[in-house]
Design a protein around this motif. Sequence first.
Motif, PDB file in Angstrom:
ATOM      1  N   TYR A   1       1.353   3.326   2.417  1.00 15.78           N
ATOM      2  CA  TYR A   1      -0.097   3.491   2.583  1.00 15.78           C
ATOM      3  C   TYR A   1      -0.585   4.721   1.829  1.00 15.78           C
ATOM      4  O   TYR A   1      -1.680   4.718   1.255  1.00 15.78           O
TER       5      TYR A   1
ATOM      6  N   SER B   1       0.327   2.362   9.920  1.00 16.82           N
ATOM      7  CA  SER B   1       1.450   2.792   9.088  1.00 16.82           C
ATOM      8  C   SER B   1       2.334   3.795   9.822  1.00 16.82           C
ATOM      9  O   SER B   1       3.567   3.760   9.700  1.00 16.82           O
TER      10      SER B   1
ATOM     11  N   ASP C   1       0.110  -6.019   7.860  1.00 17.42           N
ATOM     12  CA  ASP C   1       0.513  -4.600   7.875  1.00 17.42           C
ATOM     13  C   ASP C   1       1.801  -4.363   8.663  1.00 17.42           C
ATOM     14  O   ASP C   1       2.066  -3.237   9.106  1.00 17.42           O
TER      15      ASP C   1
ATOM     16  N   GLN D   1      -0.926   3.630  -1.695  1.00 19.99           N
ATOM     17  CA  GLN D   1      -2.125   2.813  -1.874  1.00 19.99           C
ATOM     18  C   GLN D   1      -3.380   3.677  -1.974  1.00 19.99           C
ATOM     19  O   GLN D   1      -4.245   3.447  -2.831  1.00 19.99           O
TER      20      GLN D   1
ATOM     21  N   LEU E   1       3.797  -2.006   6.524  1.00 20.13           N
ATOM     22  CA  LEU E   1       2.989  -0.944   5.904  1.00 20.13           C
ATOM     23  C   LEU E   1       3.568   0.412   6.300  1.00 20.13           C
ATOM     24  O   LEU E   1       3.129   1.038   7.261  1.00 20.13           O
TER      25      LEU E   1
ATOM     26  N   ARG F   1      -5.613   1.748   9.707  1.00 25.46           N
ATOM     27  CA  ARG F   1      -4.435   1.480   8.887  1.00 25.46           C
ATOM     28  C   ARG F   1      -3.518   2.707   8.842  1.00 25.46           C
ATOM     29  O   ARG F   1      -2.296   2.563   8.707  1.00 25.46           O
TER      30      ARG F   1
END
Length: 312
Positions: free
Chosen positions: A267, A85, A259, A270, A262, A81
């Motif tokens: 991110y 991002s 995503d 988060q 994202l 992830r």
Amino acid sequence: MTAPALPTEAPATPQTRGTAPWRRQGRAAHVFLLPWLAGLLLITAVPLLASLYLSFTDYDLLNAPSWTGLENYQRMWDDTRFWASASVTLRYVLVSVPLQLAFALLLAVLLDKGLKGLTLYRSGYYLPSLLGTSVAVAILWRQLFGHDGLLNSGLAVLGIEGQSWLQNPTTALGTLIVLNVWTFGSPMIIFLAGLRQIPEELYEAARVDGAGRVRQFASITLPLLTPIIFFNLVLQTIGAFQTFTQAHVISGGRGGPLDSTLFYTLYLYQQGFQNFNMGYASAMAWVLLVVIGVVTALHFTLSKYWVFYGDK
């Protein structure tokens, strides 16, 4: 019998006459600078150094941070992830910034032709830049590109079946790019100021030589505007890397679908404030700082090949 002569003060030399006022002015300057220095220290420098320390720790906002060394930075290599991002943000920067600057320059050239009510037009075009990063406009954008939004209603009039642009991974990022291009007002105002500084005699000489509007723009306007283009490019690139509000509101803070929205800063948020991985979030923040610094340095390095100043 004559009275004794009274002692007289030695005449002040230019050096002694000027020292006291300069010292007083220096003290006054330091007093006026104290609020700014306090803000720099307490709001910028201390949090910056604290985040650097936290980037080497495991910190969940509830317990004391524990030192982990380079573990947070090593973790990024295996975080899919994180790379997603970074990819989304990079595509956003590479597409939205050139489009925004091109659109801003085009409108600046049009508004530079002495239109009536120029101040009104200029204020109207600048308004999106003031509102573009607000939550209200992001909500409006979500309604505009939603399944039952204004865009699909307009397409339905033409007999075209629309889609949920924000729920489609292939178009969700494009809506945010359009939103960023829409906030062209700030660079447009700067371009307009630069256009007003170009001497009209250059255009008159070009017209005498038979140069058309396109040739004038390519040979006079663009070269003389390169310092302004460079200035806007650096500012808008830094701002694009830090984009957060639009993606957070439109995707509901999740970065979806799949995503596709994202952003790096989303991110980071988060990890820090939803998952309470503040150490990892601090490491991500420092990586972003280094990337922005490298990109900005690259802009300055390449500028010597295409930016032309008046003394050259």
